[in-house]
Design an enzyme around this catalytic site. Structure first.
Site, mmCIF file in Angstrom:
data_model
loop_
_atom_site.group_PDB
_atom_site.id
_atom_site.type_symbol
_atom_site.label_atom_id
_atom_site.label_comp_id
_atom_site.label_asym_id
_atom_site.label_seq_id
_atom_site.Cartn_x
_atom_site.Cartn_y
_atom_site.Cartn_z
ATOM 1 N N HIS A 197 0.871 -1.172 0.000
ATOM 2 C CA HIS A 197 0.000 0.000 0.000
ATOM 3 C C HIS A 197 0.913 1.228 0.000
ATOM 4 O O HIS A 197 1.973 1.198 0.641
ATOM 5 C CB HIS A 197 -0.838 0.074 1.290
ATOM 6 C CG HIS A 197 -2.127 -0.678 1.271
ATOM 7 N ND1 HIS A 197 -2.665 -1.250 2.412
ATOM 8 C CD2 HIS A 197 -3.028 -0.921 0.280
ATOM 9 C CE1 HIS A 197 -3.820 -1.826 2.126
ATOM 10 N NE2 HIS A 197 -4.062 -1.641 0.841
ATOM 11 N N CYS A 293 -2.876 3.055 8.880
ATOM 12 C CA CYS A 293 -3.990 2.214 8.404
ATOM 13 C C CYS A 293 -5.060 1.998 9.442
ATOM 14 O O CYS A 293 -6.137 1.540 9.107
ATOM 15 C CB CYS A 293 -3.553 0.849 7.913
ATOM 16 S SG CYS A 293 -1.901 0.379 7.985
HETATM 17 N N1 ARG Z 1 -3.962 -7.264 7.008
HETATM 18 C C1 ARG Z 1 -4.303 -6.084 6.295
HETATM 19 C C2 ARG Z 1 -4.208 -6.338 4.800
HETATM 20 O O1 ARG Z 1 -3.297 -6.996 4.374
HETATM 21 C C3 ARG Z 1 -3.438 -4.941 6.690
HETATM 22 C C4 ARG Z 1 -3.826 -3.644 6.054
HETATM 23 C C5 ARG Z 1 -2.942 -2.532 6.455
HETATM 24 N N2 ARG Z 1 -3.396 -1.334 5.917
HETATM 25 C C6 ARG Z 1 -2.674 -0.419 5.279
HETATM 26 N N3 ARG Z 1 -3.270 0.649 4.856
HETATM 27 N N4 ARG Z 1 -1.417 -0.585 5.032
HETATM 28 O O2 ARG Z 1 -5.025 -5.912 4.026
#
Ligand code: ARG
Length: 299
Positions: A197, A293
Site C-alpha cells: 500500500h 492504516c
Molecule cells: N492485514 C491487512 C491487509 O493486508 C493490513 C492492512 C494494512 N493497511 C494499510 N493501509 N497498510 O489488508
C-alpha cells in the site's frame, strides 16, 4: 483539472498552485474486539496466524485513539464485526473526498482479497447513517480494484491526490478519481510486495516534506516525489519493514505519530522540525498494519 500524471513530463503544475483543501477534524476507528490474523494476504501476516494477543491489541488501539483525541481530533468508533478481523484497518475501505461543490462524499473500495470485501458494506452503512453520499469504483459492470486511503493520499492542504497502484489498487482507479472529483492525481507504481500500500512507503508530513522508501517506487515515481516534496526524507529499510515506520501519520503538519522504536526515522523527522509521538502498534504489525492504516480522517 481531471488529469492523471505518471511522470514529471506530465506535471504541468506545482501543488501550491492548486485549490486549497480544508483539514479533516475527525478520526474514525473500528474497535479491535475482533482483530486477529486469520489468513495471509501480505508478507507480514505469514507466521502470525491466530497469534494476536487480543487484550494487548485492544489496549494499543485505545492508546492510539487517545493520542488523536489529545491532538484535538473528534474521535468516532465503528463497532467491529466478528469474522472481519481486518476491519480495524479503517484506511482501506473508503476514500472520503470533497467535490468541487463542497459536498463530502466517500468513494468505496473494491478490495483485492475476498476475505476483506465484506468490510466495505459495513463502512458504507456507517456513511449512509450519517447522511454522506457514497460512490462506487465501477465502470459499467466492471469493478475497479481500489483500497481507499491505503493507496490514495491527499496532498497536505491541496486538492491533489497522490496515489499508489500495482498490488491492491489498479491504475484505472485514478482515472475514476480524477474524473469524479475533478482533481489531478499523481499516480505512482509500487514495486515491492512488502510495501503493498502507498501508506507503507510514503508519509507526507507537510506541503514540502515527506518520508519515503525509495526502493518501493520506480525511477519515474521517485522523480515525481522529488518534484512534489522538495524535502524528501528517506526511511531506513529495516525500520520501514520491521516497524512500518512509513505508516506513521502526521495529521496536522506538525506531529508524527509512529510505531515506537524507529530511532533513525524519528531522528530525521525531528531534525526536520516535527514532533514525534511514539505509540505501540505491535499486535497490528503482525497483520502488516500500523498507525496510518488504523484510522480514517473524516470531515
Ligand atoms: N492485514 C491487512 C491487509 O493486508 C493490513 C492492512 C494494512 N493497511 C494499510 N493501509 N497498510 O489488508
Amino acid at each position: 483539472m481531471k488529469i492523471v500524471v505518471d511522470s514529471v513530463e506530465g506535471l504541468g503544475f506545482a501543488p501550491h498552485e492548486l485549490a486549497e483543501r480544508p483539514a479533516e477534524v475527525g478520526v474514525l476507528m473500528a474497535d479491535a474486539a475482533h482483530f486477529d490474523v486469520e489468513y495471509v494476504i501480505n508478507p507480514f501476516m505469514e507466521g502470525h496466524l491466530h497469534s494476536v494477543d487480543r487484550a494487548r491489541a485492544v489496549a494499543q488501539w485505545q492508546a492510539l485513539q487517545a493520542v488523536y483525541a489529545g491532538l484535538g481530533y473528534q474521535t468516532h468508533t465503528l463497532a467491529s464485526v466478528e469474522g472481519l478481523p481486518d476491519l480495524v484497518f479503517m484506511a482501506n475501505q473508503s476514500f472520503p473526498a470533497q467535490l468541487p461543490t463542497g459536498e463530502w462524499v466517500a468513494l468505496m473500495s473494491v478490495m483485492e482479497s475476498h476475505h476483506r470485501r465484506p468490510e466495505v458494506e459495513v463502512v458504507e452503512a456507517w456513511y449512509t447513517a450519517r447522511g454522506a453520499r457514497t460512490l462506487r469504483m465501477t465502470k459499467g459492470d466492471h469493478l475497479i480494484p481500489f483500497e481507499g486511503m491505503g493507496d490514495a493520499h491527499w496532498f497536505p492542504g491541496r486538492r491533489l491526490v497522490v496515489g499508489g497502484y500495482g498490488f491492491r489498487t489498479s491504475r484505472e482507479a485514478y482515472d475514476r478519481i480524477a474524473a469524479v472529483l475533478d482533481v489531478p492525481v499523481v499516480a505512482l507504481r509500487l514495486t515491492d510486495p512488502r510495501f503493498y500500500h502507498l501508506d507503507t512507503c510514503l508519509a507526507p508530513l507537510d506541503a514540502e516534506t515527506a518520508l519515503y522508501v525509495p526502493s518501493a517506487f520506480e525511477a519515474r515515481g521517485r522523480a515525481l516525489l522529488e518534484r512534489l516534496f522538495p524535502r524528501l526524507i528517506e526511511v531506513p529499510l529495516d525500520e520501514a519493514v520491521d516497524l512500518l515506520a512509513c505508516n506513521g501519520h502526521c495529521p496536522d503538519q506538525r506531529h508524527f505519530v509512529v510505531q515506537r522504536g524507529a530511532t533513525e526515522t524519528n531522528r530525521r523527522v525531528q531534525a526536520a522540525g516535527f514532533d514525534v509521538i511514539e505509540v505501540d502498534t505491535g499486535e497490528f504489525l503482525k497483520s502488516g498494519g500500523s498507525v496510518f492504516c488504523m484510522k480514517l480522517m473524516i470531515p
